[in-house]
Design an enzyme around this catalytic site. Structure first.
Site, PDB file in Angstrom:
ATOM      1  N   SER A 107    -147.004 -14.287  22.627  1.00  0.00           N
ATOM      2  CA  SER A 107    -146.345 -13.802  21.607  1.00  0.00           C
ATOM      3  C   SER A 107    -146.790 -14.855  20.314  1.00  0.00           C
ATOM      4  CB  SER A 107    -144.770 -13.468  21.509  1.00  0.00           C
ATOM      5  OG  SER A 107    -144.323 -12.675  20.466  1.00  0.00           O
ATOM      6  N   ASP A 223    -144.978  -2.020  23.947  1.00  0.00           N
ATOM      7  CA  ASP A 223    -144.524  -3.119  23.255  1.00  0.00           C
ATOM      8  C   ASP A 223    -144.396  -2.507  21.658  1.00  0.00           C
ATOM      9  OD1 ASP A 223    -144.163  -5.643  21.858  1.00  0.00           O
ATOM     10  OD2 ASP A 223    -145.633  -6.654  22.877  1.00  0.00           O
ATOM     11  N   HIS A 253    -142.252  -5.931  25.661  1.00  0.00           N
ATOM     12  CA  HIS A 253    -142.875  -7.205  25.198  1.00  0.00           C
ATOM     13  C   HIS A 253    -143.230  -8.441  25.889  1.00  0.00           C
ATOM     14  CE1 HIS A 253    -144.166  -9.798  21.829  1.00  0.00           C
ATOM     15  NE2 HIS A 253    -143.182 -10.698  21.964  1.00  0.00           N
TER      16      HIS A 253
END
Length: 276
Positions: A107, A223, A253
């Protein structure tokens, strides 16, 4: 396997916290850069799995996160993350001399790694990028982006709740509950952080052809925090000849914490072994 904790000096002398999981004779080393609002301790399952297969794993808490100092979710400039990673890499290489080195970013951590790779002749064996932050979801709408840019100039430390929904992290209720109860997790982002994220995404996209390292890209198809289109764009546009994309159907995610976790761990381990 031995575990350890410590501190190292990041950019401008910041005292940053790190963890390590180390087998007796590592075959290679993996450095993990975590995502926004979380910390290195959330990667224990991944690190333990890899250490049991001969990989030493090192991970640090980014400034403003976890056990490291700084205003939660704030950074003066994205370069601070870049230099923190560079300094940490030097520390790890001083411990694990002449051992093949990989890097893993999830991320926000994926954006830190991508930015690092665009400016650095890396000398890495390869990079793993998870939940890629190149096409952020609804938290990066145009109105919020405009507010972040304006406030970044006049009140850079102004902080807001980012509005991340813990249920979007994983389909595993246990992961969601643990995240909600974790005292080291936060949901605060400063105006400067928001502005720097958007500028760095644009910079990485403009310089994507500078990235030539072997890449493994992991992304959950469902996601909503970072859209899968960003992972697909990265796979298509990076100049790397050796690159692989794994999109997990219905995945959320955090691929390493979702219902397909065992497949993800297998994919990571297999790719690392093939790139030694």
């Amino acid at each position: 396997m031995r575990t350890g904790e410590g501190y190292f000096s990041g950019a401008f002398g910041a005292r940053l916290f790190y963890r390590c999981w180390r087998p007796e004779e590592p075959r290679a080393v993996l450095v993990i850069i975590h995502g926004f609002g979380e910390h290195s301790g959330r990667y224990t399952d991944l690190a333990t799995h890899l250490a049991s297969r001969g990989f030493a794993v090192y991970a640090f808490d980014l400034r403003g996160h976890g056990c490291s100092p700084g205003q939660r979710g704030h950074v003066d400039t994205w370069r601070d993350y870049w230099y923190d990673l560079a300094f940490f890499r030097n520390v790890v290489e001083s411990y694990e001399r002449q051992t093949p080195l990989f890097i893993y970013g999830h991320s926000m951590g994926s954006l830190v790694v991508l930015d690092y790779l665009t400016y650095q002749t890396s000398g890495l064996q390869g990079a793993i990028l998870s939940g890629v932050l190149l096409e952020p979801g609804k938290v990066a709408n145009p109105l919020l982006a405009g507010i972040a840019h304006l406030l970044s100039r006049y009140h850079p430390t102004f902080s807001l709740r980012l509005g991340l929904d813990a249920r979007a992290l994983s389909r595993d209720p246990g992961v969601v509950e643990a995240y909600r109860k974790d005292p080291l997790v936060h949901n605060q982002a400063s105006a400067r952080w928001g502005s720097e994220v958007l500028k760095t995404i644009a910079s990485v996209k403009a310089q994507i052809k500078n990235i030539r390292d072997p890449l493994l890209i992991l992304h959950g198809e469902a996601d909503t925090i970072n859209r899968v289109e960003g992972a697909r764009w990265l796979f298509r546009e990076a100049a790397s000849i050796d690159k692989e994309l794994r999109v997990y159907p219905e995945g959320y995610h955090e691929p390493h914490n979702d219902l397909q976790k065992e497949q993800v761990l297998h994919d990571i381990t297999d790719w690392l072994q093939r790139h030694l």
